[in-house]
Design an enzyme around this catalytic site. Structure first.
Site, mmCIF file in Angstrom:
data_model
loop_
_atom_site.group_PDB
_atom_site.id
_atom_site.type_symbol
_atom_site.label_atom_id
_atom_site.label_comp_id
_atom_site.label_asym_id
_atom_site.label_seq_id
_atom_site.Cartn_x
_atom_site.Cartn_y
_atom_site.Cartn_z
ATOM 1 N N GLU A 195 -9.260 -14.349 -1.365
ATOM 2 C CA GLU A 195 -8.158 -13.390 -1.249
ATOM 3 C C GLU A 195 -8.387 -12.545 0.002
ATOM 4 O OE1 GLU A 195 -6.525 -9.460 -1.449
ATOM 5 O OE2 GLU A 195 -8.646 -9.886 -1.877
ATOM 6 N N HIS A 239 1.329 -6.180 -4.799
ATOM 7 C CA HIS A 239 -0.075 -6.180 -5.209
ATOM 8 C C HIS A 239 -0.647 -4.792 -5.508
ATOM 9 C CE1 HIS A 239 -0.522 -10.396 -3.965
ATOM 10 N NE2 HIS A 239 0.069 -10.080 -2.821
ATOM 11 N N ASP A 243 0.830 -1.213 0.000
ATOM 12 C CA ASP A 243 0.000 0.000 0.000
ATOM 13 C C ASP A 243 0.859 1.256 0.000
ATOM 14 O OD1 ASP A 243 -3.019 -0.959 0.946
ATOM 15 O OD2 ASP A 243 -1.435 -2.180 1.806
#
Length: 388
Positions: A179, A309, A18
């Protein structure tokens, strides 16, 4: 022709990946970040909000506010991810271990503290009144978004789309079938999926192709010298066909299962990756964060190199042409005994329902890294870490 950046609101739970998503969003000229709201997930909202401000300070980011949001799922107990992002202690701060940030220096300036205003309310206020439609980028659980939609449904009128990292076309990661972002608050995802707002899902099949390899770490270690011609992973053709991408994902899962069976992995196992020498303190910060992330991913999932991600969702907003996509009806399992939180992508139209989502299944990895490195290079030039 004049250039107009895309207005975005970022909802996240820093978390290593993030943090890099924030840097990519704020340092990209293609985007205008209106604000950042924090959600529970990788750690508590309080810890994640501080982590956001820590990394923003390290990147020399000013003028972008961070607003703590909802601290728990809509109906479930909160669940965090310390096995990947770490716990507070000698390795660093809760939720983003690997580098010891100079907190006394950072937070001595009150403007570096997270806002006391609520993230949901601030998101609704800014998005609703902005003169253009706003893109929401969500890289954590979707609780903040669900609360905004349910409490203030007219906010939907000024949302262009929601681009989110989460879910999978096939199997998940932290659950048997789900997920992590979907697993920890599937009810929130259900609200968002059925809101009528255009959706773009960036699932594990995409993010698992964006790996922090030794070559990536070496480039970040010398980020001041980066140029687009100096790095090429030669992976941009991976998964250009949906069937091929899913087969690659299955092959990679099978390989990791074999690795686990052939080698006992223990908690705290030392990585054999040599940490490259870094050309700046900011580069050292990035490399140490990603090296910690690599070691935990190796121990938990048997990845040789961890997937980064969350920046993938931001990159979609910057360069959607770099993705291969399919339009499907998307839903999430709420009441399954074993599969709660699994995303359901109706690839063959068996539900007979109209598509409500664009699902990505492939990404030009070289273009992603070129943009990510460029933004880190800009951050390196502005970082107060380099003044030490």
């Amino acid at each position: 022709m004049s250039f107009s950046p895309v207005p975005v609101w970022l909802d996240c739970d820093p978390g290593h990946d993030d943090a890099f998503a924030i840097a990519l969003a704020v340092k990209s000229l293609e985007l205008k970040v209106l604000g950042v709201s924090i959600i529970h997930g990788n750690d508590t909202v309080a810890h994640c909000a501080l982590n956001a401000k820590r990394f923003m300070w390290a990147c020399g980011i000013q003028g972008v506010s961070v607003f703590p949001g909802v601290s728990r799922p809509l109906v479930r107990d909160a669940k965090y991810c310390p096995e990947i992002h770490g716990v507070h202690g000698k390795d660093g701060v809760a939720g983003m271990c690997g580098f010891n940030f100079p907190d006394e220096e950072i937070f001595a300036d009150q403007t570096n503290l997270p806002s006391v205003q609520n993230g949901v309310l601030k998101m609704v206020e800014i998005v609703s009144t902005y003169p253009e439609k706003v893109t929401i980028v969500a890289t954590g659980a979707q609780t903040n978004l669900a609360m905004a939609i349910r409490l203030f449904p007219t906010v939907k009128d000024n949302i262009s789309k929601i681009v989110f990292m989460g879910g999978a076309i096939g199997l998940g990661n932290t659950g048997v079938a789900a997920e992590f972002n979907m697993e920890i608050d599937p009810e929130a995802a259900h609200v968002v999926f059925h809101s009528g707002i255009p959706l773009v899902m960036v699932p594990l099949e995409v993010t698992h192709s964006v790996l922090v390899t030794p070559e990536v770490l070496a480039t970040i270690a010398r980020i001041d010298a980066f140029s687009p011609s100096s790095f090429e992973e030669k992976t941009c053709n991976i998964g250009q066909d949906l069937g091929k991408r899913l087969q690659i994902e299955c092959d990679e899962i099978y390989k990791r299962i074999k690795d686990i069976n052939n080698k006992e992995l223990t908690d705290g196992e030392e990585s054999n990756l040599k940490i490259p020498e870094c050309s700046s303190n900011f580069a050292k910060c990035c490399v140490e964060l990603l090296t910690f992330f690599r070691s935990t991913y190796k121990n938990v999932f048997s990845f040789d190199s961890p997937p980064l991600h969350d920046p993938c969702a931001v990159f979609y907003c910057i360069n959607p042409q770099s993705f291969k996509t399919v339009n499907v009806f998307l839903d999430v399992e709420l009441s399954g005994e074993k599969c709660t939180g699994r995303t359901l992508c109706d690839l063959h139209g068996l539900s007979k329902k109209e598509p409500n989502a664009t699902v990505c299944y492939s990404l030009d990895v070289d273009k992603f890294w070129e943009k990510m490195f460029s933004c880190l290079k800009i951050s390196n030039e502005k970082s107060p870490l380099n003044k030490k």
